[in-house]
Design an enzyme around this catalytic site. Structure first.
Site, PDB file in Angstrom:
ATOM      1  N   LYS A  74       0.833  -1.207   0.000  1.00  0.00           N
ATOM      2  CA  LYS A  74       0.000   0.000   0.000  1.00  0.00           C
ATOM      3  C   LYS A  74       0.867   1.255   0.000  1.00  0.00           C
ATOM      4  CE  LYS A  74      -3.870   1.989   2.677  1.00  0.00           C
ATOM      5  NZ  LYS A  74      -4.706   1.782   3.886  1.00  0.00           N
ATOM      6  N   SER A 155      -9.582   1.888   3.399  1.00  0.00           N
ATOM      7  CA  SER A 155      -8.753   2.675   2.509  1.00  0.00           C
ATOM      8  C   SER A 155      -7.761   1.835   1.705  1.00  0.00           C
ATOM      9  CB  SER A 155      -7.985   3.727   3.315  1.00  0.00           C
ATOM     10  OG  SER A 155      -7.038   3.125   4.195  1.00  0.00           O
ATOM     11  N   SER A 179     -10.003  -0.388   7.423  1.00  0.00           N
ATOM     12  CA  SER A 179      -9.338  -0.146   6.146  1.00  0.00           C
ATOM     13  C   SER A 179      -8.695  -1.369   5.520  1.00  0.00           C
ATOM     14  CB  SER A 179      -8.289   0.958   6.290  1.00  0.00           C
ATOM     15  OG  SER A 179      -8.915   2.211   6.433  1.00  0.00           O
TER      16      SER A 179
END
Length: 477
Positions: A74, A155, A179
């Site tokens: 990420k 997210s 997330s």
């Protein structure tokens, strides 16, 4: 060409064959990613890194079970050879961080190939009130491979969508509140949020030091277990806890209340999961309840911690980068046409107005959050002699709406978030062609137990219902 270990790559909930080389994955990214936009920064050195690891294997040096395995990371996790932007243009033109995050160093030491960085909801979905999960000014809009007009969640949108789309079997996400488990549920993959502190927080762009953690997002529970072993430094072999279907010595609580009832299809899929857990021998203690966390506590804690934590993180970046939250707010105003087109930065502005971690507002919110989160979970486990809890994960993927933002009907991540406790989301079924999942939660440090339960459910579901369907990259109406 570097290939995945067959003992892990073959533990598969779906019929899609594992892509075994970096070159094949790079080709698939070029073919498929324009549809989903999960990978924001490919690693140009991935093929040469894979070749070097292949040479090591040929010479008899195998670093571990994940030697040569491609992993996506990420884009809020520091990589010294690739940009780390949190999806923001404020960091997009800055040099890469000076060092890898400790968790990235562990991945490399274990022989993993960093395939690239994945898109995310900008600033991990903590900038404005009406944000759209999966959108960032740097990476664009990540879409759900099962339904391209529906959300990939947030997210860790890119990490979840990438695994679902077959761009890699292994990815790293981060979670503050939902997330990891949200995009895992919406994309039909496994997402593991470890106990906070189990994986080093250094080198991760922060929201909340009391809630933030990185964790695995993979196709299978066994893959998440193997990846967690690496991320935590190898002291515990979490793969050993993937023991099959026998749960005859386990008691699982089923808290209902507000955690159920917001999606009929999701509730039905969760009831099916409860049936499968009973078949595995687990004792289910149903119709329990958890205290309802105060909305203001859930917001005040990360608001106060963001301002302090972000300044500490930005101080580690090279000269010329923004240094404070105030700098980021000013940048967004100056670049409003690119940054503030779809939603604002009200959360940034509220965080900037906070008065530090000694503030009575923060201290009171933190104590209240611990009472409803940590004490709520621990009291329920103790009073009912439970090993873990299980609940529906997240509402099925909602239609993407850049104008109005997300339309989340419900979730079950908040108690564990406030407590800093672990969660694991595992696919439980399909609702009108959209994946849904269940989450197992427990007390701090119960990560191995949750892995065992999730693996048993995954094994039982595949045996009973067959492989999980693969995405077709179509619109859904």
């Amino acid at each position: 060409m570097s290939s995945t270990r067959q003992g892990l790559g073959d533990v598969s909930p779906g019929p899609r064959p594992a892509l075994v080389s970096v070159e094949e994955l790079q080709a698939r990214i070029q073919e498929v990613d324009p549809l989903v936009r999960a990978v924001c920064t490919p690693n140009p050195a991935a093929a040469s890194d894979a070749a070097r690891l292949d040479t090591e294997r040929a010479d008899g040096r195998v670093r571990g079970p994940l030697h040569g395995v491609p992993v996506l990371v990420k884009d809020n996790i520091d990589t010294a050879d690739l940009p780390t932007t949190a999806g923001s243009l404020a960091l997009a033109d800055q040099p890469p961080p000076p060092d890898d995050a400790p968790l990235v160093r562990r991945l490399r030491a274990a022989g993993c190939v960093i395939l690239g960085k994945t898109n995310l909801s900008e600033w991990a979905n903590f900038r404005g009130y009406t944000s759209t999960s999966g959108w960032s000014a740097y990476g664009g809009l990540t879409r759900n491979p099962y339904a391209l007009n529906r959300s990939a969640g947030g997210s860790s949108s890119g990490s979840g969508a990438a695994v679902a789309a077959g761009l890699a079997d292994f990815a790293i996400g981060t979670e503050t509140n939902g997330s990891i488990v949200c995009p895992a549920a919406l994309n039909g993959v496994v997402g593991l949020k470890p106990t906070v502190g189990l994986v080093p927080q250094q080198g991760i762009i922060p929201i909340s030091h009391s809630q933030d953690t990185a964790g695995p997002m993979t196709r299978t529970v066994a893959q998440s277990a193997a990846l967690l072993t690496v991320l935590t430094g190898g002291g515990t072999d979490y793969l050993e806890h993937c023991r099959g279907e026998d749960l005859s010595d386990v008691r699982i609580g089923v808290p209902r209340g507000s955690l159920w009832g917001y999606s009929t299809g999701l509730d039905q899929a969760t009831e099916r999961a409860l049936e499968l857990l009973s078949r595995c021998g687990a004792t289910l203690v149903d119709h329990l309840s958890l205290p309802t966390p105060a909305d203001d506590d859930q917001l005040q804690v990360p608001l106060h911690e963001l301002k302090v934590g972000l300044a500490a993180y930005l101080a580690t970046r090279k000269e010329g980068a923004p240094r404070t939250l105030e700098d980021l707010i000013a940048f967004n105003r100056e670049h409003a046409d690119e940054e503030l087109t779809w939603f604002g930065q009200e959360l940034f502005e509220r965080a900037e107005a906070t008065e530090g971690l000694d503030s009575p507002v923060y201290v009171a919110a933190r104590l209240s959050a611990l009472r409803s989160g940590r004490d709520g979970i621990d009291d329920l486990l103790r009073d009912n002699q439970l090993d873990a809890l299980v609940a529906p994960a997240y509402s099925p993927a909602w239609t993407i709406d850049l104008v109005n933002g997300d339309h989340v009907l419900g979730s079950s991540s908040s108690h564990a978030a406030l407590a800093g406790y672990p969660l694991i989301s595992v696919p439980s079924g399909m609702v009108a062609g959209l994946p849904v999942g269940v989450v197992f939660s427990g007390t701090g440090g119960s990560d191995a137990t949750l892995i065992r339960l999730a693996h048993a459910l995954e094994t039982a579901r595949i045996a009973a219902d067959g492989p999980f369907p693969t995405p077709e990259f179509r619109q859904w109406v």
